[in-house]
Design a protein around this motif. Structure first.
Motif, PDB file in Angstrom:
ATOM      1  N   ILE A   1      -6.089   6.040  -5.564  1.00  0.00           N
ATOM      2  CA  ILE A   1      -5.573   5.439  -4.330  1.00  0.00           C
ATOM      3  C   ILE A   1      -6.605   4.531  -3.664  1.00  0.00           C
ATOM      4  CG2 ILE A   1      -4.791   5.965  -1.972  1.00  0.00           C
ATOM      5  CD1 ILE A   1      -3.167   8.265  -3.135  1.00  0.00           C
TER       6      ILE A   1
ATOM      7  N   ARG B   1      -5.960   0.566  -2.897  1.00  0.00           N
ATOM      8  CA  ARG B   1      -6.052  -0.041  -1.572  1.00  0.00           C
ATOM      9  C   ARG B   1      -6.969  -1.264  -1.587  1.00  0.00           C
ATOM     10  NH1 ARG B   1      -6.271   5.738   1.705  1.00  0.00           N
ATOM     11  NH2 ARG B   1      -4.021   5.852   2.157  1.00  0.00           N
TER      12      ARG B   1
ATOM     13  N   ALA C   1       0.269   9.183  -5.401  1.00  0.00           N
ATOM     14  CA  ALA C   1       0.153  10.493  -4.764  1.00  0.00           C
ATOM     15  C   ALA C   1       1.181  11.487  -5.280  1.00  0.00           C
ATOM     16  CB  ALA C   1       0.297  10.358  -3.244  1.00  0.00           C
TER      17      ALA C   1
ATOM     18  N   TRP D   1      -1.934  12.501   1.936  1.00  0.00           N
ATOM     19  CA  TRP D   1      -1.514  11.160   1.549  1.00  0.00           C
ATOM     20  C   TRP D   1      -0.290  10.687   2.315  1.00  0.00           C
ATOM     21  CZ3 TRP D   1      -5.562   9.363  -0.350  1.00  0.00           C
ATOM     22  CH2 TRP D   1      -6.345  10.073  -1.243  1.00  0.00           C
TER      23      TRP D   1
ATOM     24  N   GLU E   1       0.833  -1.207   0.000  1.00  0.00           N
ATOM     25  CA  GLU E   1       0.000   0.000   0.000  1.00  0.00           C
ATOM     26  C   GLU E   1       0.861   1.248   0.000  1.00  0.00           C
ATOM     27  OE1 GLU E   1      -2.073   3.456   1.499  1.00  0.00           O
ATOM     28  OE2 GLU E   1      -0.459   2.409   2.555  1.00  0.00           O
TER      29      GLU E   1
ATOM     30  N   ARG F   1       0.829   3.938  -2.915  1.00  0.00           N
ATOM     31  CA  ARG F   1       0.438   5.303  -2.543  1.00  0.00           C
ATOM     32  C   ARG F   1       1.510   6.306  -2.960  1.00  0.00           C
ATOM     33  NH1 ARG F   1       0.921   7.159   2.866  1.00  0.00           N
ATOM     34  NH2 ARG F   1       0.951   4.967   3.486  1.00  0.00           N
TER      35      ARG F   1
ATOM     36  N   PRO G   1      -3.892  10.664  -7.680  1.00  0.00           N
ATOM     37  CA  PRO G   1      -4.371  10.314  -6.336  1.00  0.00           C
ATOM     38  C   PRO G   1      -5.766   9.718  -6.284  1.00  0.00           C
ATOM     39  CG  PRO G   1      -3.303  12.471  -6.329  1.00  0.00           C
ATOM     40  CD  PRO G   1      -3.438  12.071  -7.762  1.00  0.00           C
TER      41      PRO G   1
END
Length: 439
Positions: A229, A233, A77, A409, A69, A73, A226
């Protein structure tokens, strides 16, 4: 074959509500990380301690969820690759990673080919030698990745994940697990003499350097910016939930077939052949052959995943240090919404650094197969993996708590605890791996 379908980012379309249909990169990274070595580790856990260490296998999956993750990310991000992030920490990261990826690839190539050849040699005892099977699987992995792009690689991995899951979970159900004992095993306990083994089980389930490739697969899928995201996840959690069920099923097989009968497995990947022998004695040859097919699916999925994902990592390494080494479309500018351009990622799959690393993974390691020391290869690979995981966990902890990432983030408390805890765990395991070497 060329992929002409535009991604959601390129068309500007909304992310579909049926998000489960988009799941893919997480299963690729999870299937790549769970190889024959993980199957042996969990089977031995069941053989030695019954259901007592179920919690350790589950915790190992949670750690890998946190690491994957964090990697995904960072990519989404920031619109920068993880290697970009490492470069911001200083020149030492470039030197460390450059040396590591070359040495690791040489050793892993032989280890993966040997592990993939073992079940085939057992399935076809009158056929080619283990060495020949290993070489053939390496060449098959090369062809699968050389002539295809990520979309095809993902579909192939889905097939292997399905085979692994159906075979191993099906056998676990057939051996009739002790459900109360399985539930009790979720409570953390440490049997006598199990501390270091438990740490290895927690740290070893589900990948090493391939976790760093997750962000590249996310980008190759077409997820940029973003707003992807939450999808990332979900993808990551579903994948490692599947992995968790798979690992627990293997532990059940070890507990029910081996622990009760007081049968010890051989070292390394060959231990899975022992499991096949026990299954044949109890359920017949057909069940044993099905298990060997699952063994092959676990091993060969790691070949395809590493051949593709780590080659992308190496390509990014080359692209950042020598931009002119790549064609313009492979070294282009950032994509929409601050994300990396998926078209650029597809061009990189045809670039010479990507293919050079593919060849490096395939041909030089074949020489190691003539040493006829599969256990030694596994030990060496384990040590090399132990050197990467602290680097990954602690650098992600560093990068995701700074202004390199937008405030919304950055890491929260749970992510910080998981990354810091896993970093310490991997340092301990690294020291232990070095101490256990036959100096």
């Amino acid at each position: 074959m060329p992929c002409v379908t535009k991604t959601h980012e390129q068309t500007g379309a909304e992310i579909p509500r049926a998000r489960w249909r988009l799941i893919g990169p997480g299963l690729v990274v999870a299937a790549t990380g769970v190889g024959a070595g993980d199957l042996v580790a969990t089977a031995v856990a069941g053989e030695r301690f019954g259901y007592t260490l179920v919690w350790a296998a589950v915790l190992g999956c949670l750690i890998k969820i946190s690491l994957a993750e964090a990697t995904g990310r960072w990519h989404l991000a920031t619109g920068r690759t993880i290697f970009d992030g490492w470069r911001t920490l200083g020149r030492w990261t470039v030197v460390y990673f450059g040396i590591y990826i070359v040495v690791w690839g040489f050793v892993y190539g032989a280890t993966a080919m040997s592990a993939s050849g073992l079940p085939l040699a057992a399935l076809f005892p009158e056929g080619p030698s283990l060495r020949t099977w290993g070489i053939l699987t390496g060449l098959l992995g090369l062809v699968c990745v050389w002539f295809n792009r990520y979309a095809v690689v993902e579909k192939l991995m889905m097939v292997f994940v399905g085979a692994m899951f159906v075979v191993v979970v099906g056998i676990a159900v057939r051996v009739s697990p002790d459900l109360p004992a399985l539930g009790a095993g979720l409570w953390p306990t440490l049997p006598d003499g199990s501390t270091l083994y438990t740490l290895s089980l927690v740290g070893g389930v589900g990948g090493t350097i391939t976790l760093a490739a997750y962000g590249y697969w996310v980008t190759a899928k077409g997820w940029t910016g973003p707003r992807w995201i939450p999808m990332m996840r979900l993808d990551n959690r579903v994948a490692y939930a599947t992995t968790g069920l798979f690992v627990v099923a293997m532990l059940v097989i070890g507990a029910e077939l081996l622990h009760a009968a007081d049968i010890a497995l051989a070292g390394g990947d060959r231990g899975l052949l022992d499991v096949g022998d026990v299954l044949e004695a109890r359920f017949g040859a057909a069940t044993a052959k099905l298990f060997l097919i699952g063994f092959f699916a676990a091993s060969f999925s790691s070949v395809i995943g590493v051949w593709h994902g780590v080659s992308l990592l190496f390509t990014d390494f080359v692209a950042r240090l020598w931009p002119r080494a790549l064609p313009a479309e492979a070294a282009g500018a950032e994509g929409a919404e601050g994300g990396a351009d998926p078209g650029r990622e597809r061009a990189r799959e045809r670039s010479w650094p990507f293919r050079a690393y593919l060849l490096w993974l395939t041909f030089p390691p074949m020489g190691l197969l003539w040493l006829d020391q599969p256990i030694g290869l596994i030990v060496t690979y384990g040590v090399l993996g132990a050197f990467f995981m602290p680097f990954l966990a602690l650098t992600l902890l560093w990068m995701l708590n700074t202004d390199r990432v937008a405030g919304e983030w950055r890491n929260g408390p749970v992510s910080n605890v998981m990354l810091a805890g896993s970093g310490v765990l991997f340092v301990v395991l690294c020291v232990q791996q070095i101490r256990d070497l036959p100096w």
